[in-house]
Design a protein around this motif. Structure first.
Motif, short mmCIF file in Angstrom:
data_model
loop_
_atom_site.label_atom_id
_atom_site.label_comp_id
_atom_site.label_asym_id
_atom_site.label_seq_id
_atom_site.Cartn_x
_atom_site.Cartn_y
_atom_site.Cartn_z
N UNK A 258 0.41 -6.19 -6.21
CA UNK A 258 0.46 -6.69 -4.84
C UNK A 258 -0.48 -5.94 -3.92
N UNK A 259 -0.59 -4.62 -4.12
CA UNK A 259 -1.50 -3.81 -3.31
C UNK A 259 -2.94 -4.26 -3.49
N UNK A 260 -3.33 -4.52 -4.74
CA UNK A 260 -4.69 -4.98 -5.02
C UNK A 260 -4.95 -6.34 -4.38
N UNK A 261 -3.99 -7.24 -4.50
CA UNK A 261 -4.14 -8.58 -3.94
C UNK A 261 -4.28 -8.53 -2.42
N UNK A 262 -3.42 -7.73 -1.76
CA UNK A 262 -3.44 -7.68 -0.30
C UNK A 262 -4.70 -6.99 0.23
N UNK B 5 12.46 5.17 -4.06
CA UNK B 5 13.49 4.57 -4.92
C UNK B 5 12.90 4.13 -6.26
N UNK B 6 11.68 3.59 -6.23
CA UNK B 6 11.03 3.19 -7.48
C UNK B 6 10.78 4.40 -8.38
N UNK B 7 10.36 5.52 -7.78
CA UNK B 7 10.14 6.74 -8.55
C UNK B 7 11.43 7.20 -9.21
N UNK B 8 12.53 7.14 -8.47
CA UNK B 8 13.81 7.60 -9.00
C UNK B 8 14.37 6.66 -10.07
N UNK B 9 13.84 5.46 -10.12
CA UNK B 9 14.35 4.49 -11.09
C UNK B 9 13.78 4.68 -12.49
N UNK B 10 12.76 5.52 -12.63
CA UNK B 10 12.20 5.83 -13.94
C UNK B 10 11.66 4.62 -14.67
N UNK B 11 11.95 4.52 -15.98
CA UNK B 11 11.42 3.44 -16.81
C UNK B 11 11.93 2.08 -16.36
N UNK B 12 13.16 2.04 -15.88
CA UNK B 12 13.73 0.77 -15.44
C UNK B 12 12.92 0.19 -14.27
N UNK B 13 12.35 1.08 -13.46
CA UNK B 13 11.60 0.63 -12.29
C UNK B 13 10.13 0.33 -12.56
N UNK B 14 9.67 0.54 -13.81
CA UNK B 14 8.25 0.32 -14.14
C UNK B 14 7.78 -1.10 -13.83
N UNK B 15 8.55 -2.15 -14.19
CA UNK B 15 8.09 -3.51 -13.85
C UNK B 15 7.89 -3.70 -12.34
N UNK B 16 8.78 -3.11 -11.55
CA UNK B 16 8.65 -3.22 -10.10
C UNK B 16 7.43 -2.46 -9.61
N UNK B 17 7.15 -1.29 -10.22
CA UNK B 17 5.96 -0.53 -9.87
C UNK B 17 4.70 -1.34 -10.17
N UNK C 199 0.82 -1.21 0.00
CA UNK C 199 0.00 0.00 0.00
C UNK C 199 0.86 1.26 0.00
N UNK C 200 1.86 1.30 0.87
CA UNK C 200 2.69 2.50 1.00
C UNK C 200 3.62 2.65 -0.19
N UNK C 201 4.33 1.60 -0.53
CA UNK C 201 5.31 1.68 -1.61
C UNK C 201 4.65 2.03 -2.94
N UNK C 202 3.51 1.41 -3.25
CA UNK C 202 2.84 1.68 -4.53
C UNK C 202 2.30 3.10 -4.57
N UNK C 203 1.78 3.60 -3.43
CA UNK C 203 1.24 4.96 -3.40
C UNK C 203 2.33 5.99 -3.65
N UNK C 204 3.47 5.83 -3.00
CA UNK C 204 4.58 6.78 -3.17
C UNK C 204 5.16 6.68 -4.57
N UNK C 205 5.35 5.47 -5.06
CA UNK C 205 5.98 5.27 -6.37
C UNK C 205 5.11 5.76 -7.51
N UNK C 206 3.80 5.80 -7.29
CA UNK C 206 2.87 6.13 -8.37
C UNK C 206 2.54 7.61 -8.46
N UNK C 207 3.08 8.43 -7.55
CA UNK C 207 2.82 9.87 -7.57
C UNK C 207 3.68 10.54 -8.63
N UNK C 208 3.07 11.36 -9.45
CA UNK C 208 3.80 12.14 -10.44
C UNK C 208 3.54 13.62 -10.16
N UNK C 209 4.60 14.42 -10.14
CA UNK C 209 4.44 15.85 -9.85
C UNK C 209 5.36 16.68 -10.73
N UNK C 210 4.81 17.72 -11.31
CA UNK C 210 5.60 18.68 -12.06
C UNK C 210 4.82 19.98 -12.20
#
Length: 416
Positions: free
Chosen positions: A176-180, A158-170, A57-68
């Motif tokens: 996982x958030x949906x399943x839990x 860390x997932x946010x900072x990983x950009x496209x490379x981190x998309x699979x992990x996101x 829940x926490x990791x996906x919420x933080x990783x999925x935020x986009x701001x500009x």
């Protein structure tokens, strides 16, 4: 009527389970030892589920935020508004409980256990223990949940900072958030049986005095929450947009309020809130950011109930709630619960886990405060859901944006 019964079915079933458990505890005390293990199994399922639930829940919420650009500014102001006003709700609740205390159960020895913390620890030792662990495996213990929450935040960043490379992990985190969430929903379907069994144990142990004890905190929540709803939200809307803010807020907040109380769901109130925000003159680009995020992150009702549940747990155990460090920690737990666990089904349970971890509260006190959380849910939903629009008004004010002031445009949007 069928819709209301459907939406409140979980609370009704929980009340039925508690009632049956209470009757068993009163009139069939010899049966309690056979059904108490059912309550233990229910709690253990929750304890096991909470760690992966928090992580995803926490990791996906933080990783999925986009701001500009402007969005970044709005998000910054929104975060400040959320944190400050949730803290205000918590502090006001503490003041209310100090002025109108709930009488503690006199004999708490039946559920009292030794606190796991060392009274000789320095403040530095306590901080280190609360926010970190020396081995990764220790993060998976529910005794170190605060450290685990911080770790989950860092993973999300860390997932946010990983950009496209981190998309699979996101994508993994989102799945996982949906399943839990679904897992916790399934487990909570056992709530009427599990909590009923545990309540039978409490009634047998503590006796009829238990019922008088619950009545007072529930009365406090509904009276305090109602006053908070009308007075504080009126004050916030005035700060946001002056007298017209108060007028528009209460004029167009009726539908979201009725939706919240009839569905007992903040999510179901989201469409009504978005429409109400438009009618209140809140710019769409602010409402479309603040209200959906607020639906998950902004919970005044949860803030009030979190403080109340901590107070109830301390009262049951005959501990001093009004000790300064206890109060500061309670506000911190409340901020975390209100802004992190708000979007999780039965997310208030995260608060119980944090209480156990930080205060060393015995497991036996958990069902009592879970029951409090369930019984205050209708008013809590109203406070949680309708607070999103008033928060959007405050964000509009403090971000320097303008409300729609054209009466013709406002009336036109009213008819839509």
């Amino acid at each position: 009527m069928k819709t209301i019964l459907k939406n409140y079915s979980s609370i009704i079933l929980l009340l039925i389970g508690i009632t049956i458990g209470s009757l068993i505890g009163l009139f069939l005390p010899n049966v309690v030892e056979y059904i108490k293990p059912i309550g233990d199994i229910f709690l253990n399922l929750l304890f096991v589920a909470v760690i992966p639930l928090l992580f995803f829940a926490i990791s996906s919420a933080i990783a999925n935020i986009e701001s500009n650009g402007k969005l970044g500014k709005i998000l910054g102001v929104m975060t400040s508004v959320f944190v400050v006003t949730i803290a205000i709700a918590a502090v006001l609740t503490i003041v209310g409980l100090w002025a109108f205390p709930v009488t503690a159960i006199k004999d708490a020895s039946a559920i009292s256990e030794t606190i796991s913390t060392n009274p000789e620890d320095s403040w530095g030792d306590k901080i280190v223990r609360f926010v970190s662990v020396g081995e990764f495996v220790n993060l998976l213990s529910r005794q170190n949940i605060l450290a685990f929450v911080i770790f989950s935040f860092l993973i999300g960043i860390s997932v946010r900072k990983s950009g496209e490379v981190g998309k699979p992990f996101l994508n993994f985190l989102l799945a996982g958030n949906e399943v839990m969430q679904n897992l916790l929903t399934i487990i909570m379907k056992l709530g009427p049986i599990g909590l009923g069994a545990y309540f039978a144990y409490q009634v047998q142990t503590l006796g009829p005095e238990l019922f008088g004890f619950y009545a007072k905190p529930l009365a406090f929540y509904y009276i305090f929450g109602t006053v908070f709803f009308f007075v504080i939200y009126s004050l916030y809307s005035f700060i946001g947009n002056g007298k017209s803010g108060i007028k528009n807020y209460w004029r167009f907040n009726i539908t979201p309020s009725l939706t919240a109380v009839s569905t007992c769901s903040s999510l179901a109130t989201l469409p009504a809130n978005l429409l109400a925000a438009k009618k209140m003159g809140i710019p769409n680009y602010i409402a479309s950011v603040v209200i959906p995020l607020g639906n998950t992150l902004y919970k005044n009702g949860s803030s009030i109930s979190s403080i109340l549940k901590i107070y109830v747990a301390f009262a049951i155990l005959d501990w001093n709630f009004f000790e300064p460090t206890t109060l500061i920690t309670a506000v911190g737990i409340t901020l975390l619960v209100s802004m992190v666990a708000g979007g999780i089904p039965n997310g208030g349970f995260i608060g119980e886990m944090l209480m156990i971890s930080i205060y060393g509260i015995p497991n036996e006190a958990v069902p009592a405060i879970m029951i409090i959380g369930a019984l205050v849910d209708p008013l809590a939903t109203i406070l949680n859901a309708t607070g999103d629009t008033v928060a959007a008004m405050l964000v509009t004010k403090f971000s320097g944006e303008k409300f729609f002031s054209n009466e013709t445009e406002l009336e036109t949007s009213t008819e839509m």
